[in-house]
Design an enzyme around this catalytic site. Structure first.
Site, PDB file in Angstrom:
ATOM      1  N   PHE A  88       0.842  -1.197   0.000  1.00 54.56           N
ATOM      2  CA  PHE A  88       0.000   0.000   0.000  1.00 54.56           C
ATOM      3  C   PHE A  88       0.881   1.252   0.000  1.00 54.56           C
ATOM      4  CE2 PHE A  88      -2.367   3.260   2.408  1.00 54.56           C
ATOM      5  CZ  PHE A  88      -3.578   3.258   1.746  1.00 54.56           C
ATOM      6  N   ASN A 184      -3.758   1.544  10.587  1.00 51.66           N
ATOM      7  CA  ASN A 184      -4.514   1.997   9.427  1.00 51.66           C
ATOM      8  C   ASN A 184      -4.972   0.726   8.720  1.00 51.66           C
ATOM      9  OD1 ASN A 184      -5.565   3.147   7.133  1.00 51.66           O
ATOM     10  ND2 ASN A 184      -3.581   3.741   6.270  1.00 51.66           N
ATOM     11  N   PRO A 185      -6.140   0.202   9.114  1.00 51.53           N
ATOM     12  CA  PRO A 185      -6.548  -1.101   8.577  1.00 51.53           C
ATOM     13  C   PRO A 185      -7.206  -0.950   7.201  1.00 51.53           C
ATOM     14  CG  PRO A 185      -8.229  -0.278  10.082  1.00 51.53           C
ATOM     15  CD  PRO A 185      -7.127   0.765  10.045  1.00 51.53           C
TER      16      PRO A 185
HETATM   17  C1  LIG Z   1      -4.427   0.442   4.393  1.00 52.69           C
HETATM   18  S1  LIG Z   1      -2.953  -0.525   4.434  1.00 52.69           S
HETATM   19  C2  LIG Z   1      -2.020   0.430   5.616  1.00 52.69           C
HETATM   20  C3  LIG Z   1      -0.525   0.267   5.487  1.00 52.69           C
HETATM   21  C4  LIG Z   1       0.292   1.253   6.335  1.00 52.69           C
HETATM   22  N1  LIG Z   1       0.038   1.097   7.739  1.00 52.69           N
HETATM   23  C5  LIG Z   1       0.010   2.678   5.913  1.00 52.69           C
HETATM   24  O1  LIG Z   1      -0.698   3.407   6.622  1.00 52.69           O
HETATM   25  O2  LIG Z   1       0.484   3.072   4.841  1.00 52.69           O
HETATM   26  C6  LIG Z   1      -3.488  -1.956   5.361  1.00 52.69           C
HETATM   27  C7  LIG Z   1      -2.424  -3.032   5.514  1.00 52.69           C
HETATM   28  O3  LIG Z   1      -2.967  -4.056   6.362  1.00 52.69           O
HETATM   29  C8  LIG Z   1      -2.522  -5.322   5.918  1.00 52.69           C
HETATM   30  N2  LIG Z   1      -3.449  -6.304   6.488  1.00 52.69           N
HETATM   31  C9  LIG Z   1      -4.693  -6.628   6.077  1.00 52.69           C
HETATM   32  N3  LIG Z   1      -5.245  -7.550   6.889  1.00 52.69           N
HETATM   33  C10 LIG Z   1      -4.323  -7.798   7.863  1.00 52.69           C
HETATM   34  C11 LIG Z   1      -4.307  -8.668   9.010  1.00 52.69           C
HETATM   35  N4  LIG Z   1      -5.338  -9.456   9.307  1.00 52.69           N
HETATM   36  N5  LIG Z   1      -3.211  -8.684   9.795  1.00 52.69           N
HETATM   37  C12 LIG Z   1      -2.138  -7.884   9.501  1.00 52.69           C
HETATM   38  N6  LIG Z   1      -2.097  -7.048   8.422  1.00 52.69           N
HETATM   39  C13 LIG Z   1      -3.176  -7.005   7.613  1.00 52.69           C
HETATM   40  C14 LIG Z   1      -2.536  -5.179   4.400  1.00 52.69           C
HETATM   41  O4  LIG Z   1      -1.740  -6.155   3.770  1.00 52.69           O
HETATM   42  C15 LIG Z   1      -2.000  -3.748   4.239  1.00 52.69           C
HETATM   43  O5  LIG Z   1      -0.601  -3.750   4.157  1.00 52.69           O
END
Ligand SMILES: C[S@@+](CC[C@H](N)C(=O)[O-])C[C@H]1O[C@@H](n2cnc3c(N)ncnc32)[C@H](O)[C@@H]1O
Length: 285
Positions: A88, A184-185
């Site tokens: 992302f 930031n999910p």
């Molecule tokens: C919206 S991005 C945010 C990335 C970063 N924190 C930012 O703000 O740029 C959400 C991230 O959550 C990860 N992700 C999704 N489901 C997850 C889970 N169950 N456990 C850990 N990471 C997860 C995705 O792969 C992605 O990298």
């Protein structure tokens, strides 16, 4: 050819292809190919070979490839992060939440700064906290192996415990001891997939979408934060700008206290903060 003339030409081509900010994008692309700072474009010149590389990148940009994938970098607060397909691209909308976290952590004694970032992606949030604050214990988890590779690279040299895995099970050894959970999910409702601009869709789907209402991951965040946080610990989570009331209600129903909604730099509701549920308030998950 003068670099500044090429930058003007590229800006015009990007305008025709619908780029939201053709001037800055043109300067970024041309200076990237020349290996110089944008400010040096005024005095630089371009070889025919460099021009051919710029032309190829402009074509890809017109086809919807994000600028950050063409240059391989994204900027976030004071960080320059490696990015590409599979991770992302960090957004400026997230920067305010990090500012809030830095202020809260700075007000705490240095032995009360244990931070967990869930869904860490490129590591923009954790890297900012590590470098802007210091004296902080950081843990970060990311589910996607591809994103995790960028995370490890971007956090190299920083003292961070980086884990590849699902946030649902992460850091059980820290249960009840964490001072701040920040995240930031993924939060876009599945049904919005068809409405998104093409360059947003270049981000990995697992970073964007989270069930029918976009709140599947947020429920998991509430569960994980409840188990990780110490009784006076804090939570900060980004959300979709249309989700503020739903996210506030979700954390209140889970027993969190002092649940508050905050705006991003554009004035849209963008993140919610809260204090951990009290021992007798750990309900509703
Ligand atoms: C919206 S991005 C945010 C990335 C970063 N924190 C930012 O703000 O740029 C959400 C991230 O959550 C990860 N992700 C999704 N489901 C997850 C889970 N169950 N456990 C850990 N990471 C997860 C995705 O792969 C992605 O990298």
């Amino acid at each position: 050819m003068r670099a500044q003339d090429l930058a003007h030409e590229v800006a015009e081509r990007l305008t025709h292809s619908g780029s939201p900010s053709p001037g800055p994008e043109a300067r970024t692309l041309v200076s990237h190919v020349l290996g110089i700072e944008p400010a040096q474009l005024l005095i630089a010149s371009v070889s025919p070979r460099q021009r051919a590389v710029v032309d190829a990148l402009v074509e890809q940009r017109a086809e919807g490839v994000p600028l950050q994938h063409l240059t391989g970098v994204a900027w976030f607060r004071y960080e320059t992060l490696a990015v590409g397909p599979g991770v992302f691209i960090p957004r400026p909308e997230t920067e305010e939440m990090v500012g809030w976290a830095l202020r809260e952590l700075a007000a705490r004694p240095i032995d009360r700064r244990r931070v967990v970032e869930l869904c860490a992606g490129s590591g923009a949030i954790t890297a900012s906290i590590a470098r802007e604050l210091g004296h902080v214990e950081l843990h970060a988890v990311e589910l996607s192996p591809e994103a995790h590779r960028y995370l490890v690279h971007n956090l190299e040299g920083l003292d961070v415990d980086v884990v590849l895995g699902d946030m649902a099970d992460a850091f059980r050894e820290l249960d009840g001891t964490v001072d701040l959970v920040i995240v930031n999910p993924p939060y876009i409702p599945e049904a919005h997939r068809l409405l998104l601009p093409s360059d947003v869709l270049q981000d990995p789907a697992e970073a964007l979408f989270s069930g029918a209402d976009g709140l599947d991951a947020m429920h998991v965040v509430a569960e994980v934060a409840t188990r990780l946080l110490r009784p006076d610990g804090l939570l900060a989570t980004e959300h979709d700008d249309s989700h503020a009331p739903a996210v506030v209600a979700l954390f209140e129903a889970a027993g969190f206290r002092d649940v508050a909604s905050h705006d991003d730099l554009t004035g849209r509701p963008r993140y919610v903060t809260a204090s951990a549920p009290s021992e007798d308030g750990r309900i509703g998950l």
